[in-house]
Scaffold this motif. Sequence first.
Motif, PDB file in Angstrom:
ATOM      1  N   UNK A 181       0.809  -1.216   0.000  1.00 18.57           N
ATOM      2  CA  UNK A 181       0.000   0.000   0.000  1.00 18.57           C
ATOM      3  C   UNK A 181       0.844   1.268   0.000  1.00 18.57           C
ATOM      4  N   UNK A 182       2.152   1.104  -0.215  1.00 17.32           N
ATOM      5  CA  UNK A 182       3.017   2.256  -0.356  1.00 17.32           C
ATOM      6  C   UNK A 182       3.654   2.779   0.908  1.00 17.32           C
ATOM      7  N   UNK A 183       3.528   2.051   2.017  1.00 18.40           N
ATOM      8  CA  UNK A 183       4.137   2.516   3.263  1.00 18.40           C
ATOM      9  C   UNK A 183       5.583   2.048   3.371  1.00 18.40           C
ATOM     10  N   UNK A 184       6.407   2.882   3.997  1.00 20.98           N
ATOM     11  CA  UNK A 184       7.800   2.553   4.269  1.00 20.98           C
ATOM     12  C   UNK A 184       7.846   1.839   5.618  1.00 20.98           C
ATOM     13  N   UNK A 185       8.176   0.549   5.614  1.00 24.74           N
ATOM     14  CA  UNK A 185       8.049  -0.283   6.812  1.00 24.74           C
ATOM     15  C   UNK A 185       9.397  -0.878   7.203  1.00 24.74           C
ATOM     16  N   UNK A 186       9.677  -0.846   8.498  1.00 28.14           N
ATOM     17  CA  UNK A 186      10.815  -1.553   9.060  1.00 28.14           C
ATOM     18  C   UNK A 186      10.266  -2.699   9.904  1.00 28.14           C
ATOM     19  N   UNK A 187      10.569  -3.935   9.518  1.00 30.64           N
ATOM     20  CA  UNK A 187      10.152  -5.115  10.261  1.00 30.64           C
ATOM     21  C   UNK A 187      11.341  -5.603  11.076  1.00 30.64           C
ATOM     22  N   UNK A 188      11.177  -5.682  12.385  1.00 30.06           N
ATOM     23  CA  UNK A 188      12.285  -6.048  13.250  1.00 30.06           C
ATOM     24  C   UNK A 188      11.803  -6.998  14.338  1.00 30.06           C
ATOM     25  N   UNK A 189      12.687  -7.345  15.269  1.00 29.06           N
ATOM     26  CA  UNK A 189      12.327  -8.332  16.290  1.00 29.06           C
ATOM     27  C   UNK A 189      13.120  -8.084  17.561  1.00 29.06           C
ATOM     28  N   UNK A 190      12.628  -8.693  18.642  1.00 30.44           N
ATOM     29  CA  UNK A 190      13.363  -8.676  19.904  1.00 30.44           C
ATOM     30  C   UNK A 190      13.355 -10.069  20.524  1.00 30.44           C
ATOM     31  N   UNK A 191      14.433 -10.424  21.252  1.00 30.88           N
ATOM     32  CA  UNK A 191      15.669  -9.648  21.290  1.00 30.88           C
ATOM     33  C   UNK A 191      16.355  -9.669  19.930  1.00 30.88           C
ATOM     34  N   UNK A 192      16.982  -8.583  19.581  1.00 31.04           N
ATOM     35  CA  UNK A 192      17.637  -8.470  18.286  1.00 31.04           C
ATOM     36  C   UNK A 192      17.281  -7.166  17.610  1.00 31.04           C
ATOM     37  N   UNK A 193      17.422  -7.138  16.285  1.00 35.52           N
ATOM     38  CA  UNK A 193      17.037  -5.973  15.520  1.00 35.52           C
ATOM     39  C   UNK A 193      18.138  -4.968  15.263  1.00 35.52           C
ATOM     40  N   UNK A 194      19.287  -5.182  15.881  1.00 37.33           N
ATOM     41  CA  UNK A 194      20.485  -4.375  15.626  1.00 37.33           C
ATOM     42  C   UNK A 194      21.681  -5.293  15.851  1.00 37.33           C
ATOM     43  N   UNK A 195      22.843  -4.872  15.408  1.00 40.25           N
ATOM     44  CA  UNK A 195      24.018  -5.746  15.500  1.00 40.25           C
ATOM     45  C   UNK A 195      24.314  -6.158  16.940  1.00 40.25           C
ATOM     46  N   UNK A 196      24.358  -5.190  17.819  1.00 41.35           N
ATOM     47  CA  UNK A 196      24.646  -5.508  19.215  1.00 41.35           C
ATOM     48  C   UNK A 196      23.554  -6.336  19.855  1.00 41.35           C
ATOM     49  N   UNK A 197      22.299  -6.008  19.559  1.00 43.86           N
ATOM     50  CA  UNK A 197      21.185  -6.746  20.149  1.00 43.86           C
ATOM     51  C   UNK A 197      21.131  -8.187  19.654  1.00 43.86           C
ATOM     52  N   UNK A 198      21.512  -8.420  18.401  1.00 44.57           N
ATOM     53  CA  UNK A 198      21.540  -9.786  17.888  1.00 44.57           C
ATOM     54  C   UNK A 198      22.615 -10.614  18.596  1.00 44.57           C
ATOM     55  N   UNK A 199      23.727  -9.986  18.957  1.00 42.30           N
ATOM     56  CA  UNK A 199      24.767 -10.695  19.715  1.00 42.30           C
ATOM     57  C   UNK A 199      24.240 -11.089  21.093  1.00 42.30           C
ATOM     58  N   UNK A 200      23.503 -10.194  21.728  1.00 40.26           N
ATOM     59  CA  UNK A 200      22.918 -10.511  23.027  1.00 40.26           C
ATOM     60  C   UNK A 200      21.848 -11.590  22.881  1.00 40.26           C
ATOM     61  N   UNK A 201      21.104 -11.572  21.765  1.00 42.22           N
ATOM     62  CA  UNK A 201      20.084 -12.589  21.521  1.00 42.22           C
ATOM     63  C   UNK A 201      20.688 -13.990  21.605  1.00 42.22           C
ATOM     64  N   UNK A 202      21.841 -14.149  20.983  1.00 42.36           N
ATOM     65  CA  UNK A 202      22.474 -15.468  21.011  1.00 42.36           C
ATOM     66  C   UNK A 202      22.858 -15.871  22.430  1.00 42.36           C
ATOM     67  N   UNK A 203      23.232 -14.915  23.236  1.00 41.78           N
ATOM     68  CA  UNK A 203      23.590 -15.210  24.622  1.00 41.78           C
ATOM     69  C   UNK A 203      22.402 -15.708  25.432  1.00 41.78           C
ATOM     70  N   UNK A 204      21.226 -15.106  25.201  1.00 43.51           N
ATOM     71  CA  UNK A 204      20.089 -15.406  26.075  1.00 43.51           C
ATOM     72  C   UNK A 204      19.177 -16.509  25.555  1.00 43.51           C
ATOM     73  N   UNK A 205      19.216 -16.797  24.256  1.00 42.26           N
ATOM     74  CA  UNK A 205      18.279 -17.773  23.709  1.00 42.26           C
ATOM     75  C   UNK A 205      18.903 -19.129  23.401  1.00 42.26           C
ATOM     76  N   UNK A 206      20.195 -19.241  23.534  1.00 45.12           N
ATOM     77  CA  UNK A 206      20.844 -20.517  23.276  1.00 45.12           C
ATOM     78  C   UNK A 206      21.419 -21.080  24.572  1.00 45.12           C
ATOM     79  N   UNK A 207      21.459 -22.401  24.649  1.00 46.07           N
ATOM     80  CA  UNK A 207      22.050 -23.027  25.820  1.00 46.07           C
ATOM     81  C   UNK A 207      21.020 -23.450  26.842  1.00 46.07           C
TER      82      UNK A 207
END
Length: 212
Positions: free
Chosen positions: A36-62
């Motif tokens: 429909x012509x909207x400018x959309x950013x689809x993201x997630x948590x934890x994550x969504x940025x370089x640093x946050x994705x590194x933390x995601x691996x720490x908390x969701x694995x193991x």
Amino acid sequence: MSDPQPGSGTFLTFEGIDGSGKSTQASLLADRLRANGRDVVLTREPGGSTGAEEIRRLVLEGDPDRWSAETEILLFTAARRDHMERTILPALAAGKVVICDRFADSTRMYQGLSRGDLRGLVDALHDLMIGREPDITVLIDMDPEIGLQRALARQGSEERFEDFGPELQQQMRAGFLALAHDFADRFRVIDGNRPVEAVADDVFAIAAPALT
């Protein structure tokens, strides 16, 4: 944390128990809005940025008991702060629609309630380090047993919280519905026990008025 300047975009989040279909619905809404012509950013948590994705691996694995609840809250808050600084706030300031799969409400549930009575700590850190709630939060409400079956059937899942079992799913559903009551101004609850297309139509009907 300072908010974007006036004329900012719209911030929508999706919440729900594991296997509720929230990730699918977030993606479908993003595709529909882009069409429909909207400018959309689809993201997630934890994550969504370089640093946050590194933390995601720490908390969701193991092992599920790798971190204490207090440590998890600090890790998730750090990931969210980086996500806000690097991804969410710049996109909102540019007038974009930001759609996020999970946000602070998941931390309120998974770390704040399910692993101890730490909701007050979650909220205090959120107020201090994040300072913003979504404009709209879509809660996909799902039968806990069906949601858990779906979550466990996913291939290559890294969501270690699924290992906590059906009791957590039941507790989380009740907790999310309680949050929807407490934050009724921004929460919209949708029945996820239906075909994907029907749920998607309801999601779009909720989102569209906020984007006009």
